[in-house]
Design an enzyme around this catalytic site. Structure first.
Site, PDB file in Angstrom:
ATOM      1  CG  ASP A   1     -42.303  70.231 -53.924  1.00 15.77           C
ATOM      2  OD1 ASP A   1     -42.402  70.833 -55.003  1.00 15.77           O
ATOM      3  OD2 ASP A   1     -42.338  70.785 -52.816  1.00 15.77           O
TER       4      ASP A   1
ATOM      5  CG  ASP B   1     -40.593  74.893 -56.762  1.00 16.25           C
ATOM      6  OD1 ASP B   1     -40.901  75.228 -55.609  1.00 16.25           O
ATOM      7  OD2 ASP B   1     -39.592  75.342 -57.359  1.00 16.25           O
TER       8      ASP B   1
ATOM      9  CD  GLU C   1     -43.905  78.077 -54.679  1.00 16.48           C
ATOM     10  OE1 GLU C   1     -43.498  78.600 -53.635  1.00 16.48           O
ATOM     11  OE2 GLU C   1     -43.133  77.576 -55.515  1.00 16.48           O
TER      12      GLU C   1
ATOM     13  CG  HIS D   1     -40.713  74.942 -47.715  1.00 18.34           C
ATOM     14  ND1 HIS D   1     -41.928  74.767 -48.335  1.00 18.34           N
ATOM     15  CD2 HIS D   1     -39.834  75.188 -48.703  1.00 18.34           C
ATOM     16  CE1 HIS D   1     -41.783  74.908 -49.635  1.00 18.34           C
ATOM     17  NE2 HIS D   1     -40.510  75.163 -49.896  1.00 18.34           N
ATOM     18  CG  ASP D   2     -40.486  78.788 -49.577  1.00 18.76           C
ATOM     19  OD1 ASP D   2     -39.379  78.291 -49.295  1.00 18.76           O
ATOM     20  OD2 ASP D   2     -41.132  78.488 -50.600  1.00 18.76           O
TER      21      ASP D   2
END
Ligand code: NOJ
Length: 534
Positions: free
Chosen positions: A95, A195, A245, A319-320
């Site tokens: 990431d 990200d 993302e 994870h969000d």
């Protein structure tokens, strides 16, 4: 390279498996479970960051992009992880958090010392303490600027105050980031997740936003495509699996990000389908999911990307996000399988978030002490300040907090869900005694084995990977329905998002591929999915 028959598994290392009994997941914990992932059948692992970090945002605040935070392990562990995964035919994706660094990063620290070279790595603006340069809001609450008195300057942080935005206009910054990619590529990585990569390009002028929180000025910003092309070409990662993302993005931009002719990324995450339960578009205001809106969004994105050669990353969980089975279903295994079906037959590369393949649910926390996430804690206070009661604020967190997905992976019914031998950094939901890997791996009807089957089908049936897609039953507000076509072949996918039986159209001449269609009169049972094949 085409990733249409591949499936990616996302790991949040802090919550995956604790190998050394300190209550935190670690890299060795991942190595210990590679055979589990091999059994599941995934092609890639995307791991969220484990680089050196003060962990204010659980590793999305990176202080050193080339070093492993000792809480997670060592570089030798990471090299072993890459090699052991490779032996099992699984590629690693790391990431890359390139919109911002931690304020503890050496670059920021040198900027604070007044070194102009590093001041220019960030977005600093001269000013006085009484007035931030703009009224933009941080995504984690509050103003997006922080004043540094001894410099007489403000710096921009679109996320936490300890996550300072990098200045991508500066070619030296871009050169540093390319170098980081080359470093990790040389370690044998197969790909990268970027990200919030669509907010990297800020406007030429910084002005107040009188219509919102400022995002319209930097989302899919003026140079973003040019910056991405340059990053990918110069670091030599074109052709590797890359996923961006994309925060509050547009279809047109996602086509550009992912159409192979553009040489930017191989796929993109967009989040519009995960806002259909935001009342008035506000994350912290609850309403039941609007299934009609969900259907429209999927139709627009799936058909729109297909028409223009874009490629989706398809997903419900990360994870969000709260757990989809609690959010769109009733927390039970039928709903978990239905949601899996909805995504895995779509056009795009499916992502499975750790525990989703077991049907893991939201955390069920009832007190603020149980939460850990910086965003949740900030918004709890903001909600109270704005007049919500403690009960209302807790009800909102129970539905929306990112901690819902950060609970420990449920490996077994042992104490602490088999995640750790000591109390974990965040506690598991009570249901780990029944929802866990040990119960599911060998149970033919488990959610785990359903996911296995879906992955196998994607590899066996070219129509799933490469077929055209069209959304059907547009007036049915209960059922997400689409057809896939390849030559003479056809698949019909029907997913009931309601807690009651619903009617669907007749599909004559089809046979059942998955689900419980037989014996039912054009009717789907609660939260049930059916796939038909011609
Ligand atoms: C998106 C990540 O997924 C999230 O966890 C993080 O807080 C923000 N970007 C900021 O890096």
């Amino acid at each position: 390279m085409d990733f249409s028959d591949k499936v990616v598994y996302q790991i949040y290392p802090k919550s995956f498996s604790d190998s050394n009994g300190d209550g935190l997941g670690d890299i060795r914990g991942i190595i210990n479970h590679l055979d589990y992932l091999k059994t599941l059948g995934v092609d890639y692992i995307w791991s969220t960051p484990f680089f050196v970090s003060p962990m204010n945002d659980n590793g999305y605040d990176i202080a050193d992009y080339r070093a492993i935070d000792p809480r997670f392990g060592t570089m030798a562990d990471v090299e072993e992880l890459i090699a052991e995964a490779d032996k099992r035919g699984i590629g690693l994706m790391f990431d890359m958090v390139f919109n911002h660094t931690s304020t503890e990063h050496e670059w920021f620290q040198r900027a604070l010392k007044g070194e102009q070279k590093y001041i220019d790595y960030y977005i600093f603006k001269d000013g006085t303490p009484d007035k931030p340069p703009t009224n933009w809001e941080s995504k984690f609450g509050g103003n997006a600027w922080e004043y540094v008195p001894h410099l007489g300057k403000w710096y921009l942080h679109l996320y936490d105050v300890t996550q300072a935005d990098l200045n991508w206009e500066n070619p030296e910054v871009r050169a540093e980031l390319k170098d980081i990619l080359r470093f990790w590529k040389s370690k044998g990585l197969k790909g990268f997740r970027f990200d919030v990569i669509n907010v990297i390009s800020k406007p030429a002028e910084f002005v107040d936003d009188d219509q919102g929180d400022g995002r319209r000025f930097y989302t899919d910003g003026r140079h973003v495509h040019e910056f991405l092309k340059e990053l990918v070409a110069d670091s030599g990662i074109d052709g590797m699996i890359t996923v961006g993302e994309m925060s509050s993005t547009s279809l047109d931009n996602c086509i550009r990000y992912t159409n192979p002719n553009e040489h930017e990324l191989s796929m993109a995450f967009s989040f519009h389908h995960l806002k259909v339960d935001y009342k008035d578009g506000q994350k912290w205001e609850l309403m039941p999911p609007d299934i009609a809106a969900l259907k429209k969004l999927f139709a627009t994105w799936q058909e729109g990307m297909a028409a223009a050669g874009g490629w989706n990353a398809v997903f419900w969980c990360n994870h969000d996000q709260p757990r989809a089975v609690s959010r769109f279903g009733d927390g039970q295994s039928t709903a978990a399988k239905m949601l899996a079906t909805a995504i895995h037959f779509m056009r795009g590369t499916p992502y499975i978030y750790q525990g989703e393949e077991l049907g893991m649910t939201n955390a069920g926390y009832t007190s603020i002490e149980q939460y850990r996430d910086v965003e949740s804690l900030n918004y709890y206070n903001i909600m109270l300040k704005n007049g919500k009661t403690v009960e209302q604020a807790l009800e909102t967190l129970a539905a929306r907090s990112r901690d819902n997905s950060r609970t420990p992976m449920q490996w077994s019914a042992d104490k602490y869900a088999g995640f750790s031998t000591v109390e974990p950094w965040i506690i598991p939901p009570d249901n780990y005694t029944s929802i866990n890997a040990q119960n599911e791996v060998d149970a033919p009807d488990s959610v785990f084995n359903y996911y296995r089957q879906l992955i196998k089908l994607r590899k066996a049936l070219k129509i799933i990977a490469d077929g055209d897609i069209k959304f059907i039953e547009p007036n049915n507000n209960d059922v997400l329905a689409y057809e896939r076509t390849l030559g003479d072949e056809k698949l019909i996918v029907l997913c009931n998002f309601r807690e009651h039986n619903v009617k669907v159209d007749a599909y004559d001449g089809f046979e059942k591929l998955l689900g419980n269609y037989d014996g039912l009169e054009r009717e789907l049972r609660p939260f049930e999915a059916v796939v038909l094949k011609k």
